[in-house]
Design a protein around this motif. Structure first.
Motif, PDB file in Angstrom:
ATOM      1  N   GLN A  86      50.420  15.551  41.942  1.00  0.00           N
ATOM      2  CA  GLN A  86      51.750  15.040  42.019  1.00  0.00           C
ATOM      3  C   GLN A  86      51.848  13.436  41.916  1.00  0.00           C
ATOM      4  O   GLN A  86      52.620  12.982  41.067  1.00  0.00           O
ATOM      5  CB  GLN A  86      52.427  15.333  43.311  1.00  0.00           C
ATOM      6  N   LEU A  87      51.057  12.718  42.670  1.00  0.00           N
ATOM      7  CA  LEU A  87      50.870  11.435  42.447  1.00  0.00           C
ATOM      8  C   LEU A  87      50.325  10.942  41.299  1.00  0.00           C
ATOM      9  O   LEU A  87      51.020  10.248  40.631  1.00  0.00           O
ATOM     10  CB  LEU A  87      50.078  10.818  43.679  1.00  0.00           C
ATOM     11  N   GLN A  88      49.594  11.776  40.584  1.00  0.00           N
ATOM     12  CA  GLN A  88      48.934  11.267  39.255  1.00  0.00           C
ATOM     13  C   GLN A  88      50.128  11.349  38.247  1.00  0.00           C
ATOM     14  O   GLN A  88      50.254  10.445  37.247  1.00  0.00           O
ATOM     15  CB  GLN A  88      47.642  11.870  38.558  1.00  0.00           C
ATOM     16  N   LEU A  89      50.719  12.423  38.249  1.00  0.00           N
ATOM     17  CA  LEU A  89      51.991  12.845  37.357  1.00  0.00           C
ATOM     18  C   LEU A  89      52.827  11.942  37.606  1.00  0.00           C
ATOM     19  O   LEU A  89      53.718  11.394  36.481  1.00  0.00           O
ATOM     20  CB  LEU A  89      52.621  14.131  37.495  1.00  0.00           C
ATOM     21  N   ILE A  90      53.231  11.236  38.714  1.00  0.00           N
ATOM     22  CA  ILE A  90      54.155  10.026  38.899  1.00  0.00           C
ATOM     23  C   ILE A  90      53.369   8.764  38.482  1.00  0.00           C
ATOM     24  O   ILE A  90      54.319   7.981  37.799  1.00  0.00           O
ATOM     25  CB  ILE A  90      54.868  10.070  40.309  1.00  0.00           C
ATOM     26  N   LEU A  91      52.669   8.443  38.862  1.00  0.00           N
ATOM     27  CA  LEU A  91      51.821   6.968  38.779  1.00  0.00           C
ATOM     28  C   LEU A  91      50.809   7.005  37.675  1.00  0.00           C
ATOM     29  O   LEU A  91      50.386   5.698  37.296  1.00  0.00           O
ATOM     30  CB  LEU A  91      51.180   6.654  40.027  1.00  0.00           C
ATOM     31  N   ASP A  92      50.349   7.864  37.209  1.00  0.00           N
ATOM     32  CA  ASP A  92      49.093   7.955  36.262  1.00  0.00           C
ATOM     33  C   ASP A  92      48.080   6.844  36.668  1.00  0.00           C
ATOM     34  O   ASP A  92      47.617   6.046  35.789  1.00  0.00           O
ATOM     35  CB  ASP A  92      49.757   7.909  35.021  1.00  0.00           C
ATOM     36  N   VAL A  93      47.533   6.996  37.925  1.00  0.00           N
ATOM     37  CA  VAL A  93      46.456   6.060  38.302  1.00  0.00           C
ATOM     38  C   VAL A  93      44.864   6.291  37.733  1.00  0.00           C
ATOM     39  O   VAL A  93      44.868   7.573  37.194  1.00  0.00           O
ATOM     40  CB  VAL A  93      46.539   5.986  39.822  1.00  0.00           C
ATOM     41  N   ASP A  94      44.275   5.397  37.538  1.00  0.00           N
ATOM     42  CA  ASP A  94      42.779   5.588  36.979  1.00  0.00           C
ATOM     43  C   ASP A  94      42.064   6.144  38.067  1.00  0.00           C
ATOM     44  O   ASP A  94      41.101   7.105  37.691  1.00  0.00           O
ATOM     45  CB  ASP A  94      42.307   4.196  36.587  1.00  0.00           C
ATOM     46  N   ALA A  95      42.039   6.029  39.401  1.00  0.00           N
ATOM     47  CA  ALA A  95      41.198   6.419  40.323  1.00  0.00           C
ATOM     48  C   ALA A  95      42.071   6.519  41.634  1.00  0.00           C
ATOM     49  O   ALA A  95      42.949   5.733  41.948  1.00  0.00           O
ATOM     50  CB  ALA A  95      40.031   5.669  40.395  1.00  0.00           C
ATOM     51  N   PHE A  96      41.580   7.585  42.400  1.00  0.00           N
ATOM     52  CA  PHE A  96      41.863   7.674  43.924  1.00  0.00           C
ATOM     53  C   PHE A  96      40.515   7.151  44.789  1.00  0.00           C
ATOM     54  O   PHE A  96      39.875   7.822  44.599  1.00  0.00           O
ATOM     55  CB  PHE A  96      42.308   9.058  44.353  1.00  0.00           C
ATOM     56  N   VAL A  97      40.875   6.238  45.464  1.00  0.00           N
ATOM     57  CA  VAL A  97      39.576   5.803  46.467  1.00  0.00           C
ATOM     58  C   VAL A  97      39.978   6.311  47.978  1.00  0.00           C
ATOM     59  O   VAL A  97      40.992   5.967  48.411  1.00  0.00           O
ATOM     60  CB  VAL A  97      39.424   4.427  46.792  1.00  0.00           C
ATOM     61  N   LEU A  98      38.947   7.314  48.506  1.00  0.00           N
ATOM     62  CA  LEU A  98      39.523   8.057  49.706  1.00  0.00           C
ATOM     63  C   LEU A  98      38.809   7.168  51.023  1.00  0.00           C
ATOM     64  O   LEU A  98      37.515   6.727  50.946  1.00  0.00           O
ATOM     65  CB  LEU A  98      38.764   9.350  49.691  1.00  0.00           C
ATOM     66  N   GLY A  99      39.716   7.261  51.865  1.00  0.00           N
ATOM     67  CA  GLY A  99      39.060   6.679  53.146  1.00  0.00           C
ATOM     68  C   GLY A  99      39.333   7.498  54.368  1.00  0.00           C
ATOM     69  O   GLY A  99      40.102   8.680  54.391  1.00  0.00           O
ATOM     70  N   GLY A 100      39.186   7.274  55.680  1.00  0.00           N
ATOM     71  CA  GLY A 100      39.429   8.054  56.873  1.00  0.00           C
ATOM     72  C   GLY A 100      38.178   8.849  56.990  1.00  0.00           C
ATOM     73  O   GLY A 100      37.366   9.224  56.137  1.00  0.00           O
ATOM     74  N   GLY A 101      38.288   9.561  58.275  1.00  0.00           N
ATOM     75  CA  GLY A 101      37.209  10.331  58.641  1.00  0.00           C
ATOM     76  C   GLY A 101      36.880  11.753  57.717  1.00  0.00           C
ATOM     77  O   GLY A 101      35.621  11.769  57.412  1.00  0.00           O
ATOM     78  N   PRO A 111      42.363  -0.212  36.316  1.00  0.00           N
ATOM     79  CA  PRO A 111      43.388  -1.190  36.518  1.00  0.00           C
ATOM     80  C   PRO A 111      44.091  -0.786  37.477  1.00  0.00           C
ATOM     81  O   PRO A 111      45.272  -1.458  38.251  1.00  0.00           O
ATOM     82  CB  PRO A 111      44.148  -1.359  35.287  1.00  0.00           C
ATOM     83  N   ARG A 112      44.363   0.547  37.762  1.00  0.00           N
ATOM     84  CA  ARG A 112      45.168   0.998  38.815  1.00  0.00           C
ATOM     85  C   ARG A 112      44.469   2.086  39.702  1.00  0.00           C
ATOM     86  O   ARG A 112      44.018   3.091  39.341  1.00  0.00           O
ATOM     87  CB  ARG A 112      46.512   2.082  37.844  1.00  0.00           C
ATOM     88  N   ILE A 113      44.562   1.533  40.965  1.00  0.00           N
ATOM     89  CA  ILE A 113      43.977   2.342  42.120  1.00  0.00           C
ATOM     90  C   ILE A 113      44.701   2.719  43.014  1.00  0.00           C
ATOM     91  O   ILE A 113      45.740   1.942  43.538  1.00  0.00           O
ATOM     92  CB  ILE A 113      42.927   1.284  42.661  1.00  0.00           C
ATOM     93  N   PHE A 114      44.676   3.663  43.503  1.00  0.00           N
ATOM     94  CA  PHE A 114      45.470   4.259  44.554  1.00  0.00           C
ATOM     95  C   PHE A 114      44.509   4.734  45.952  1.00  0.00           C
ATOM     96  O   PHE A 114      43.691   5.688  45.635  1.00  0.00           O
ATOM     97  CB  PHE A 114      46.186   5.652  44.373  1.00  0.00           C
ATOM     98  N   GLY A 115      44.662   3.873  46.949  1.00  0.00           N
ATOM     99  CA  GLY A 115      43.801   3.966  48.081  1.00  0.00           C
ATOM    100  C   GLY A 115      44.411   5.031  49.072  1.00  0.00           C
ATOM    101  O   GLY A 115      45.571   4.941  49.350  1.00  0.00           O
ATOM    102  N   ALA A 116      43.872   6.381  49.458  1.00  0.00           N
ATOM    103  CA  ALA A 116      44.451   7.288  50.076  1.00  0.00           C
ATOM    104  C   ALA A 116      43.463   7.411  51.438  1.00  0.00           C
ATOM    105  O   ALA A 116      42.123   7.608  51.363  1.00  0.00           O
ATOM    106  CB  ALA A 116      44.403   8.565  49.294  1.00  0.00           C
ATOM    107  N   ILE A 117      44.014   7.271  52.594  1.00  0.00           N
ATOM    108  CA  ILE A 117      43.334   7.559  54.069  1.00  0.00           C
ATOM    109  C   ILE A 117      43.667   8.824  54.431  1.00  0.00           C
ATOM    110  O   ILE A 117      44.983   9.063  54.540  1.00  0.00           O
ATOM    111  CB  ILE A 117      43.951   6.324  54.775  1.00  0.00           C
ATOM    112  N   ILE A 118      42.772   9.548  54.663  1.00  0.00           N
ATOM    113  CA  ILE A 118      42.597  10.888  55.116  1.00  0.00           C
ATOM    114  C   ILE A 118      42.004  11.112  56.424  1.00  0.00           C
ATOM    115  O   ILE A 118      40.839  11.122  56.429  1.00  0.00           O
ATOM    116  CB  ILE A 118      42.158  12.001  54.302  1.00  0.00           C
ATOM    117  N   GLY A 119      42.689  10.732  57.408  1.00  0.00           N
ATOM    118  CA  GLY A 119      42.226  10.638  58.828  1.00  0.00           C
ATOM    119  C   GLY A 119      42.964  11.272  59.641  1.00  0.00           C
ATOM    120  O   GLY A 119      43.721  12.442  59.728  1.00  0.00           O
TER     121      GLY A 119
END
Length: 306
Positions: free
Chosen positions: A237-252, A123-131
């Motif tokens: 740090q983001l998990q301690l603040i947001l407690d998301v279920d998953a990080f989905v990574l994008g970018g090169g 239910p809680r997704i953080f999309g992180a772009i690393i490019g």
């Protein structure tokens, strides 16, 4: 039809999706970055071409980097300078005579990846772009969380933790956003290569750096180990603040398979004992996710579940 449009500093891409979010047509053109009138005419021409090609008047969603003033609607865009200070949404609506939804490109990526079979259980997704840069978006129960100023999850501009600066003897680098010491300067693709110059004095390509790591070349190992440590700490740090279920990574950088086993281990060092790190997942739709997410800004709820 739903038109997803990704406006970047080099190219603008439009993709037409049907109501099952299947790609039906796409086109890419150079982005006019200095001439605002040319930008508007290029955009309206793209929409006219899409309408002709699809035989429909598609609903339009746009993803682009930058920040929009929530009071005036004016945009701040470093990638497309001619858009800065412009009320871009109003002007585009005048040109194409239909509603337009606009959001940050990282938020569009997050929205797209939250609505996949892979992420449906979370239910809680953080999309992180690393490019080229470092940015993110948060989706809770299928909906984007934007925040008061519509700039939630700009985690690339968090300050680098002091313990990392001391541990790796890193200088406080100025950032293009006007701040200094932003994690983007150390953890993005260019930041990673900059770390390698810091540790080794050598300038290499991304492929050469990761090949050196696979071959256990000491300087490459030192660079990647430090980078994973800092990125893992930042995600923790983001998990301690947001407690998301998953990080989905994008970018090169997200295309490097090794990081999906390395990052959870790194995160664990910065979480409470016994706290399990969030899942680290690769993007399902890859480079198409931004335009898909832009289209989803206008899609009906049933289409969001595809």
């Amino acid at each position: 039809m739903f038109y997803g449009i990704d406006i970047g500093g080099t190219k603008t891409e439009i993709v037409a999706f049907d109501d099952e979010m299947q790609i039906r047509w796409r086109k890419r053109v150079a982005t006019p970055v200095q001439d605002y009138e040319l930008f508007l005419s290029t955009f309206s021409s793209l929409i006219d071409t899409a309408d002709w090609a699809t035989g429909a008047q598609g609903k339009i969603g746009i993803g682009m980097p930058g920040l929009m003033d929530r009071h005036t609607g004016e945009l701040l865009s470093s990638n497309v300078p001619c858009l800065t200070g412009r009320r871009i949404v109003d002007d585009l609506i005048d040109r194409v005579s239909r509603p337009i939804a606009v959001d940050n490109d990282c938020c569009c990526f997050a929205l797209s990846e939250a609505h996949t079979q892979q992420a449906r259980q979370y239910p809680r997704i953080f999309g992180a772009i690393i490019g080229t840069g470092l940015g993110g978006g948060l989706v809770i129960d299928g909906q984007l969380y934007r925040g008061r100023n519509r700039m939630a999850c700009e985690f690339g501009h968090l300050p680098l933790a002091a313990q990392f600066a001391r541990r790796y003897q890193l200088a406080e680098l100025a950032c293009g956003c006007g701040l200094s010491g932003c994690v983007e300067r150390y953890l993005s693709g260019p930041g990673l290569l900059g770390l390698h110059r810091h540790f080794s004095g050598k300038t290499v390509t991304m492929d050469a750096l990761w090949e050196g790591y696979r071959q256990q070349e000491p300087q490459s190992v030192a660079t990647i180990t430090a980078w994973v440590d800092m990125l893992g700490g930042t995600l923790a740090q983001l998990q301690l603040i947001l407690d998301v279920d998953a990080f989905v990574l994008g970018g090169g950088v997200s295309n490097v398979e090794a990081i999906y086993s390395l990052l959870p281990q790194a995160m664990t060092r910065y979480l409470f004992p016994g706290l399990e790190p969030a899942k680290i997942l690769p993007a399902v739709h890859g480079a198409t996710s931004g335009v898909r997410g832009a289209a989803l800004l206008q899609a009906e709820p049933y289409a969001l579940q595809s």
